[in-house]
Design a protein around this motif. Sequence first.
Motif, PDB file in Angstrom:
ATOM      1  N   GLU A  10       0.827  -1.198   0.000  1.00 36.45           N
ATOM      2  CA  GLU A  10       0.000   0.000   0.000  1.00 36.45           C
ATOM      3  C   GLU A  10       0.865   1.253   0.000  1.00 36.45           C
ATOM      4  O   GLU A  10       0.554   2.239  -0.682  1.00 36.45           O
ATOM      5  CB  GLU A  10      -0.949  -0.012   1.202  1.00 36.45           C
ATOM      6  CG  GLU A  10      -2.063  -1.046   1.076  1.00 36.45           C
ATOM      7  CD  GLU A  10      -3.091  -0.901   2.176  1.00 36.45           C
ATOM      8  OE1 GLU A  10      -2.805  -0.207   3.168  1.00 36.45           O
ATOM      9  OE2 GLU A  10      -4.179  -1.461   2.040  1.00 36.45           O
ATOM     10  N   TYR A  11       1.951   1.240   0.774  1.00 35.66           N
ATOM     11  CA  TYR A  11       2.884   2.384   0.765  1.00 35.66           C
ATOM     12  C   TYR A  11       3.432   2.619  -0.639  1.00 35.66           C
ATOM     13  O   TYR A  11       3.527   3.765  -1.119  1.00 35.66           O
ATOM     14  CB  TYR A  11       4.042   2.135   1.730  1.00 35.66           C
ATOM     15  CG  TYR A  11       3.653   2.163   3.188  1.00 35.66           C
ATOM     16  CD1 TYR A  11       2.694   3.068   3.648  1.00 35.66           C
ATOM     17  CD2 TYR A  11       4.240   1.300   4.102  1.00 35.66           C
ATOM     18  CE1 TYR A  11       2.346   3.102   4.999  1.00 35.66           C
ATOM     19  CE2 TYR A  11       3.900   1.323   5.447  1.00 35.66           C
ATOM     20  CZ  TYR A  11       2.940   2.223   5.881  1.00 35.66           C
ATOM     21  OH  TYR A  11       2.590   2.257   7.198  1.00 35.66           O
ATOM     22  N   ILE A  14       0.695   4.130  -2.814  1.00 34.55           N
ATOM     23  CA  ILE A  14       0.450   5.537  -2.458  1.00 34.55           C
ATOM     24  C   ILE A  14       1.547   6.432  -3.025  1.00 34.55           C
ATOM     25  O   ILE A  14       1.279   7.508  -3.588  1.00 34.55           O
ATOM     26  CB  ILE A  14       0.353   5.690  -0.924  1.00 34.55           C
ATOM     27  CG1 ILE A  14      -0.936   5.037  -0.415  1.00 34.55           C
ATOM     28  CG2 ILE A  14       0.391   7.167  -0.521  1.00 34.55           C
ATOM     29  CD1 ILE A  14      -1.032   4.965   1.098  1.00 34.55           C
ATOM     30  N   CYS A  18       1.001   9.358  -5.762  1.00 35.46           N
ATOM     31  CA  CYS A  18       1.423  10.739  -5.472  1.00 35.46           C
ATOM     32  C   CYS A  18       2.346  11.261  -6.580  1.00 35.46           C
ATOM     33  O   CYS A  18       2.240  12.422  -7.014  1.00 35.46           O
ATOM     34  CB  CYS A  18       2.134  10.808  -4.126  1.00 35.46           C
ATOM     35  SG  CYS A  18       1.029  10.639  -2.715  1.00 35.46           S
ATOM     36  N   TYR A 201      -4.813   1.682   4.302  1.00 33.34           N
ATOM     37  CA  TYR A 201      -4.143   2.961   4.094  1.00 33.34           C
ATOM     38  C   TYR A 201      -4.604   3.609   2.791  1.00 33.34           C
ATOM     39  O   TYR A 201      -4.691   4.828   2.700  1.00 33.34           O
ATOM     40  CB  TYR A 201      -2.626   2.763   4.080  1.00 33.34           C
ATOM     41  CG  TYR A 201      -2.071   2.320   5.420  1.00 33.34           C
ATOM     42  CD1 TYR A 201      -2.701   2.673   6.605  1.00 33.34           C
ATOM     43  CD2 TYR A 201      -0.917   1.542   5.495  1.00 33.34           C
ATOM     44  CE1 TYR A 201      -2.198   2.270   7.827  1.00 33.34           C
ATOM     45  CE2 TYR A 201      -0.405   1.139   6.711  1.00 33.34           C
ATOM     46  CZ  TYR A 201      -1.046   1.498   7.873  1.00 33.34           C
ATOM     47  OH  TYR A 201      -0.551   1.109   9.090  1.00 33.34           O
ATOM     48  N   MET A 202      -4.878   2.780   1.784  1.00 36.21           N
ATOM     49  CA  MET A 202      -5.327   3.322   0.504  1.00 36.21           C
ATOM     50  C   MET A 202      -6.695   3.989   0.635  1.00 36.21           C
ATOM     51  O   MET A 202      -6.959   5.020   0.016  1.00 36.21           O
ATOM     52  CB  MET A 202      -5.398   2.206  -0.538  1.00 36.21           C
ATOM     53  CG  MET A 202      -4.038   1.700  -0.994  1.00 36.21           C
ATOM     54  SD  MET A 202      -3.129   2.942  -1.930  1.00 36.21           S
ATOM     55  CE  MET A 202      -4.073   2.979  -3.431  1.00 36.21           C
ATOM     56  N   PHE A 205      -6.089   7.233   2.312  1.00 35.53           N
ATOM     57  CA  PHE A 205      -5.383   8.097   1.361  1.00 35.53           C
ATOM     58  C   PHE A 205      -6.349   8.713   0.345  1.00 35.53           C
ATOM     59  O   PHE A 205      -6.231   9.891  -0.023  1.00 35.53           O
ATOM     60  CB  PHE A 205      -4.300   7.289   0.643  1.00 35.53           C
ATOM     61  CG  PHE A 205      -3.579   8.050  -0.429  1.00 35.53           C
ATOM     62  CD1 PHE A 205      -2.811   9.183  -0.123  1.00 35.53           C
ATOM     63  CD2 PHE A 205      -3.656   7.660  -1.766  1.00 35.53           C
ATOM     64  CE1 PHE A 205      -2.151   9.883  -1.108  1.00 35.53           C
ATOM     65  CE2 PHE A 205      -2.994   8.365  -2.749  1.00 35.53           C
ATOM     66  CZ  PHE A 205      -2.236   9.479  -2.422  1.00 35.53           C
ATOM     67  N   SER A 206      -7.344   7.923  -0.089  1.00 31.71           N
ATOM     68  CA  SER A 206      -8.291   8.455  -1.066  1.00 31.71           C
ATOM     69  C   SER A 206      -9.084   9.621  -0.487  1.00 31.71           C
ATOM     70  O   SER A 206      -9.319  10.637  -1.164  1.00 31.71           O
ATOM     71  CB  SER A 206      -9.251   7.347  -1.529  1.00 31.71           C
ATOM     72  OG  SER A 206     -10.074   6.918  -0.468  1.00 31.71           O
ATOM     73  N   ILE A 208      -8.049  11.556   1.996  1.00 33.41           N
ATOM     74  CA  ILE A 208      -7.109  12.671   2.176  1.00 33.41           C
ATOM     75  C   ILE A 208      -7.009  13.473   0.881  1.00 33.41           C
ATOM     76  O   ILE A 208      -6.993  14.715   0.891  1.00 33.41           O
ATOM     77  CB  ILE A 208      -5.723  12.139   2.611  1.00 33.41           C
ATOM     78  CG1 ILE A 208      -5.791  11.602   4.048  1.00 33.41           C
ATOM     79  CG2 ILE A 208      -4.668  13.239   2.507  1.00 33.41           C
ATOM     80  CD1 ILE A 208      -4.516  10.969   4.529  1.00 33.41           C
TER      81      ILE A 208
END
Length: 534
Positions: A10-11, A14, A18, A201-202, A205-206, A208
């Motif tokens: 996931e990191y 992301i 980005c 986390y994804m 993140f979406s 965010i």
Amino acid sequence: MYQTQTHLKEYQRILTICTILVGMLLLERFFLTVFLQTYAKIMLGSILLLNVVIGSILINTTFYASRININRQFMAIAFGTYLYVINMGIAMIILLTSNITLVREVTFFLTIGKSLFLTGLIVPFLLSKVSFFRENSYMKMTGISTLIITGEIFLYVITFRLLIVPNEILYFMNILYLLGLMIFLLELILNDLLKAKTNTYMMIFSFILLFIAQFYLTVMSLSTFTLIQSSMINAVALIVLLMEIHAFNIEIPEAKNRQLQKQFNIYSKYLKRIIDKKTLLVREVNQKIIDELEYAKIIQQSLLPSSKITHRDVSFTSAYHPCERLSGDFYDIYSIDDDNVALYLLDVSGHGISAALMTMLSNNYLKSNERVIKRFRGMHPDKNLKYFYEQFNRMNFPDEMHMVIFYATLNLNTKVLTYCSGGMNCNPIRFKSNGKVEFLDQSKGFPICKLEGFFTPEYTSETIQLQHGDRILFYTDGLTDKEKNNIFDTDEIIELFVTSRNLTSREINDIIVDKINAQRGVLNDDITYILVDI
């Protein structure tokens, strides 16, 4: 270990998203700087079209998730996204039908659409309680959609045609949507921290990205630049959200189902081995029981007399046909002394092991090995049955156990037959040498059962003078119960003996045995009979 690898992936995703997003914003910035006057409107329309496409796919994904019952609340999310797509469509219509870029009007419908989309996300539980979501009524959904769009147009007319402060209205709407996003994002983060990482986390993140897109649109001065850049970030956020909803509500459950199916197949394979092993064990135990029953059958039948016995000028032909390996019928023919022969037939309730044990036990009380007692009871069938009744009640047998019995003594010199019935429901039949038929039904008795203390039965013997050429059939009800065994009824057995008067007992017995053997696999009651030729 698995969760750590998942988080690393996931990191990486992301970071990749980005990087792509930054590259898109830089490219968009360069493109707008160089071709602002000519292509700004086209670029804004393209970005809005991209959002419409992504939103439509998101509708399909959430709707599918709600249909397959992964989460019924996804119906509310699908409906909110549907309203968002409609508002983006209205914004595109306004953009395409005007000679200028109407930024405020476009922003107005985009903000309302995003607010409705957020409503489907924030309160899906509440929306799922609404009847049209539960009942899946598309007519009701269409009606509510029409009312909402009508209200938006009414609000649009008031804001841009009757009021002189549309900028303040837009700012207030953007702030409300921003606050809603902030609340929802905080709720996701708290769930992740307090409930053992229920969100990915994804997913966080979406939202965010959605928050950044709206924050940028709210704090920056409203222009084509800010609207395009906010819409680009919003599109990327929707793509990430779509990927996660599809992955964790469709792909992952399907993968789990495949894994469960694989585990089930493995389990079934080993279960089959276990079942085969247990089945083999059951078969071995069953075979052992069958062998034991065969031994018990041999023991029971060893207590029976020979099927063909002659005492002076009187012959006895008997037959014994159990419907199972062990029988509830029993009989015996034995000498009381040099001048008297006794016989009896008994039929215990039921058949099988319990009935067979009862028959073998009964033999000890009906036939004594002590000569004086043997003669006394044998010469008095009524006293013998009364003694048997009393002894039966002293035993600790189940209350429902009972039997019927017929006991008779024949004097070989005088040919006088003395008999007593213990509740036998099929009386012996005498076939005289002159062709007449007579039932031995004059004795009085009662079935052997556990009623001592409540009822004292009377047993009385009767005598009958037999003649040379007479034939007597003693039998249990299995022979003439046509409903159970479908062999004879009473009239048919009488007709057989009358028409076969010139045949020997053995020849008649062969006829009866042939008919019994034809029904061997479907017998439902034991059959026992004795033919006596005087």
